[in-house]
Enzyme design. Structure first.
Site, PDB file in Angstrom:
ATOM      1  CB  SER A 151      -0.876   0.026   1.254  1.00  0.00           C
ATOM      2  OG  SER A 151      -1.538   1.275   1.343  1.00  0.00           O
ATOM      3  CE1 TYR A 179      -3.769  -2.205   5.062  1.00  0.00           C
ATOM      4  CE2 TYR A 179      -3.205   0.071   4.572  1.00  0.00           C
ATOM      5  CZ  TYR A 179      -3.577  -1.179   4.142  1.00  0.00           C
ATOM      6  OH  TYR A 179      -3.753  -1.421   2.800  1.00  0.00           O
TER       7      TYR A 179
HETATM    8  P1  NAP Z   1     -11.449  -6.137   0.286  1.00  0.00           P
HETATM    9  O1  NAP Z   1     -12.300  -5.497  -0.764  1.00  0.00           O
HETATM   10  O2  NAP Z   1     -11.784  -5.959   1.720  1.00  0.00           O
HETATM   11  O3  NAP Z   1     -11.358  -7.701  -0.082  1.00  0.00           O
HETATM   12  C1  NAP Z   1     -10.676  -8.529   0.780  1.00  0.00           C
HETATM   13  C2  NAP Z   1     -10.542  -9.914   0.169  1.00  0.00           C
HETATM   14  O4  NAP Z   1      -9.629 -10.648   0.993  1.00  0.00           O
HETATM   15  C3  NAP Z   1     -11.842 -10.682   0.172  1.00  0.00           C
HETATM   16  O5  NAP Z   1     -11.779 -11.584  -0.916  1.00  0.00           O
HETATM   17  C4  NAP Z   1     -11.802 -11.416   1.518  1.00  0.00           C
HETATM   18  O6  NAP Z   1     -12.566 -12.627   1.526  1.00  0.00           O
HETATM   19  C5  NAP Z   1     -10.317 -11.724   1.600  1.00  0.00           C
HETATM   20  N1  NAP Z   1      -9.789 -11.835   2.961  1.00  0.00           N
HETATM   21  C6  NAP Z   1      -9.968 -10.997   4.012  1.00  0.00           C
HETATM   22  N2  NAP Z   1      -9.258 -11.424   5.074  1.00  0.00           N
HETATM   23  C7  NAP Z   1      -8.604 -12.545   4.670  1.00  0.00           C
HETATM   24  C8  NAP Z   1      -7.754 -13.466   5.316  1.00  0.00           C
HETATM   25  N3  NAP Z   1      -7.409 -13.316   6.611  1.00  0.00           N
HETATM   26  N4  NAP Z   1      -7.290 -14.526   4.608  1.00  0.00           N
HETATM   27  C9  NAP Z   1      -7.638 -14.717   3.311  1.00  0.00           C
HETATM   28  N5  NAP Z   1      -8.449 -13.876   2.649  1.00  0.00           N
HETATM   29  C10 NAP Z   1      -8.934 -12.807   3.331  1.00  0.00           C
HETATM   30  O7  NAP Z   1      -9.921  -5.659   0.153  1.00  0.00           O
HETATM   31  P2  NAP Z   1      -9.168  -4.855  -1.027  1.00  0.00           P
HETATM   32  O8  NAP Z   1      -9.454  -3.416  -0.853  1.00  0.00           O
HETATM   33  O9  NAP Z   1      -9.392  -5.519  -2.321  1.00  0.00           O
HETATM   34  O10 NAP Z   1      -7.665  -5.057  -0.537  1.00  0.00           O
HETATM   35  C11 NAP Z   1      -6.811  -6.059  -1.077  1.00  0.00           C
HETATM   36  C12 NAP Z   1      -5.375  -5.704  -0.716  1.00  0.00           C
HETATM   37  O11 NAP Z   1      -5.047  -4.424  -1.253  1.00  0.00           O
HETATM   38  C13 NAP Z   1      -5.107  -5.625   0.788  1.00  0.00           C
HETATM   39  O12 NAP Z   1      -3.846  -6.179   1.078  1.00  0.00           O
HETATM   40  C14 NAP Z   1      -5.110  -4.139   1.065  1.00  0.00           C
HETATM   41  O13 NAP Z   1      -4.324  -3.808   2.176  1.00  0.00           O
HETATM   42  C15 NAP Z   1      -4.510  -3.617  -0.230  1.00  0.00           C
HETATM   43  N6  NAP Z   1      -4.818  -2.206  -0.482  1.00  0.00           N
HETATM   44  C16 NAP Z   1      -6.102  -1.804  -0.710  1.00  0.00           C
HETATM   45  C17 NAP Z   1      -6.356  -0.457  -0.939  1.00  0.00           C
HETATM   46  C18 NAP Z   1      -7.732   0.071  -1.216  1.00  0.00           C
HETATM   47  O14 NAP Z   1      -7.918   1.314  -1.241  1.00  0.00           O
HETATM   48  N7  NAP Z   1      -8.729  -0.766  -1.447  1.00  0.00           N
HETATM   49  C19 NAP Z   1      -5.296   0.461  -0.934  1.00  0.00           C
HETATM   50  C20 NAP Z   1      -4.013   0.010  -0.694  1.00  0.00           C
HETATM   51  C21 NAP Z   1      -3.774  -1.327  -0.477  1.00  0.00           C
HETATM   52  P3  NAP Z   1     -14.159 -12.660   1.887  1.00  0.00           P
HETATM   53  O15 NAP Z   1     -14.880 -12.190   0.638  1.00  0.00           O
HETATM   54  O16 NAP Z   1     -14.458 -14.089   2.177  1.00  0.00           O
HETATM   55  O17 NAP Z   1     -14.364 -11.751   3.032  1.00  0.00           O
END
Ligand code: NAP
Length: 248
Positions: A143, A157
């Site tokens: 991130s 985080y």
């Molecule tokens: P999200 O929309 O909350 O989706 C999370 C996904 O991960 C879902 O498929 C969830 O499964 C799964 N998950 C959650 N906890 C888990 C665990 N302990 N073990 C295995 N799977 C798990 O998240 P996202 O925004 O796509 O984020 C994905 C990555 O990008 C993360 O590492 C986050 O830190 C990073 N990121 C995101 C952003 C942003 O703005 N969105 C920015 C910077 C970095 P379920 O569907 O079963 O709940």
């Protein structure tokens, strides 16, 4: 002809889902991992199958070593592993450091740091030429918080993503002669459900004007960066980062 198997952790929704679908489009078979939302994971599997690729969904919490072993066992049944997109990650309620509990910190570090490292360990065991593998690539979804620090929101985080970045640099050097490249994407603010966990519904709109490009990114914009790092197009890139944050 499949290019081999890629595991995308946390791929039922959000950035992981976009990575899983683009991986299938680019000719990989995919292991789709989730913790709770089986229906969403099955929808991703069906979409991948419709693209002509193989996919399997595996329920597993990457904070649990046994679950990680299950995810990799499912990949072994599908075919030779060529890539890992270590995407699963969480945030907690937005707040200052004085409000953090030890349980909160253990959860974030177990999922974002320990889980990522254990997944990479299993990938190296299978892909390293030192262990009889044919090489491959690891892409971590870090991130931009790792360099911004996320004050007053999620310093924990941000610190977990800083640890991921250091791990990427170190592992990349460790396995550089073993056919494995290790890189990361640092997304900025992306449209996914993760922001709901902050407990601050106005957060996304409040941050939007501070983004130089004045817009939130799409999961597909992160997936394209991740799939490029995973591909042979990035053959001389290891231990490096693509920041995809609209200029933040
Ligand atoms: P999200 O929309 O909350 O989706 C999370 C996904 O991960 C879902 O498929 C969830 O499964 C799964 N998950 C959650 N906890 C888990 C665990 N302990 N073990 C295995 N799977 C798990 O998240 P996202 O925004 O796509 O984020 C994905 C990555 O990008 C993360 O590492 C986050 O830190 C990073 N990121 C995101 C952003 C942003 O703005 N969105 C920015 C910077 C970095 P379920 O569907 O079963 O709940």
């Amino acid at each position: 002809m499949s290019k081999g198997v890629v595991i995308v952790t946390g791929s039922s929704r959000g950035i992981g889902r976009a990575c899983a679908l683009l991986a299938a489009e680019r000719g990989y078979d995919v292991v789709v991992n989730y913790t709770a939302n089986a229906a969403a994971a099955e929808e991703v599997v069906a979409a991948i199958n419709a693209l002509g690729a193989q996919a399997v969904s595996v329920k597993g919490d990457i904070a649990e070593e046994a679950d990680i072993l299950d995810i990799f066992a499912a990949a072994d049944r599908l075919g030779p592993l060529v890539g890992l997109i270590a995407n699963a990650g969480v945030v907690s309620l937005s707040g200052r450091v004085e409000t953090y509990t030890a349980d909160r910190l253990h959860r974030i570090m177990n999922i974002n740091v320990v889980g990522t490292i254990l997944c990479a360990r299993e990938a190296v065991k299978r892909m390293s030429t030192k262990h009889g593998g044919k090489g491959g690539a690891i892409v971590a979804i870090s991130s931009v918080a790792s360099v911004l620090g996320s004050p007053n929101e999620y310093v924990d985080y941000a610190a977990s993503k800083g640890a991921v970045d250091s791990f990427v640099i170190g592992l990349a050097k460790e396995v550089a002669t073993e056919g494995i490249r290790v890189n990361a994407v640092r997304p900025g603010m992306i449209t996914t459900d993760i922001h709901e966990a902050s407990g601050d519904p106005g957060r996304v709109e409040r941050i939007r004007p501070t983004i130089p490009m004045q817009r939130i990114g799409d999961p597909e914009e992160i997936a394209r960066a991740a799939l490029w790092l995973l591909s042979e197009e990035a053959s001389y890139c290891t231990g490096t980062f693509i920041t995809a944050s609209g200029g933040r």
